[in-house]
Design a protein around this motif. Structure first.
Motif: not given
Length: 246
Positions: A49-50, A41-43, A244-246, A12-14
């Motif tokens: 979809a991607h 993750g949130t996405k 890196a994690k955004q 979910g780390c889009y």
């Protein structure tokens, strides 16, 4: 194509996924995605979809493997009150349902959540269900979790092994192939090594001393990073990218 760009455990780390894909050489590399696109993750919805759009656009140039979290979503939908559904919810499934269903998810029963997913996201569920468990490519074996190293041939490994196995990299790799895997964060692998004298701890790509195992799960959703591995069909590593994690 004789070169691939590999990514695993997006969870979910889009934003990090999209940023990492900017390094993919579309004209000269296969893209190999190695499982766990959802949960925690949130996405998750955006990631899915991607990935489906990538498959539609680039066809067989994109290889998408199944991860254990991808399998767990199907188990939840099939039996939302079962033991396997509990496992899904304990391991980040709530975030996936919220991503797909939205705010109303909190007001739905498990059965209603499962029915909503089945009704509105049948294509996505079928896509995840259809994914292969491994990809053999030249001198490289790509898996989500790994394979059962103790077997005479790696093909004897079961679905459970390919999706869930831990610490297979601690055993001799007799497959004749260089195994690239995700599932176990590389920081965790290094933590295990520290108990035996090594003090290196980071989220970068991990390579076993004999070079036969390559772990690429940077634990992005846990505050680590999303790793991209460039590798040749003969097993040579030619590049490592990290986001890196955004």
């Amino acid at each position: 194509m004789n070169q691939a760009f590999c990514v695993s455990d997006i969870h979910g780390c889009y934003d990090e996924f999209v940023a990492l894909l900017k390094h993919w050489d579309v004209d000269n590399e296969q893209l190999i995605l190695m499982g766990d696109y959802i949960d925690r993750g949130t996405k998750s919805k955006e990631v899915m979809a991607h990935i489906q759009q990538l498959c539609h656009t680039y066809k067989e140039q994109v290889i998408v493997l199944k991860g254990n979290h991808d399998a767990m979503l199907g188990e939840f939908v099939e039996d939302p009150r079962g033991t396997l559904a509990e496992r899904f919810l304990r391991n980040g499934g709530q975030q996936t349902l919220a991503s797909f269903i939205g705010e109303r998810v909190a007001h739905l029963s498990r059965e209603e959540q499962a029915n909503y997913m089945e009704t509105h996201y049948e294509q996505e569920l079928a896509f995840l269900q259809s994914l292969p468990l491994y990809y053999e490519w030249g001198n490289v074996l790509f898996t989500h979790a790994g394979f059962q190293s103790k077997y005479t041939t790696w093909q004897e490994s079961t679905e459970e092994h390919f999706l869930w196995i831990r610490q297979h990299y601690g055993k001799e790799n007799g497959s004749g192939l260089r195994n690239v895997f995700g599932h176990t964060p590389t920081a965790r692998i290094r933590s295990e090594e520290e108990k035996h004298g090594s003090h290196e701890e980071h989220h970068g790509i991990w390579i076993s001393n004999d070079g036969k195992y390559i772990g690429i799960d940077g634990g992005c959703v846990f505050g680590g990073q999303l790793n991209g591995l460039r590798i040749k069909k003969d097993g040579r590593i030619v590049g490592i990218i990290q986001e890196a994690k955004q």
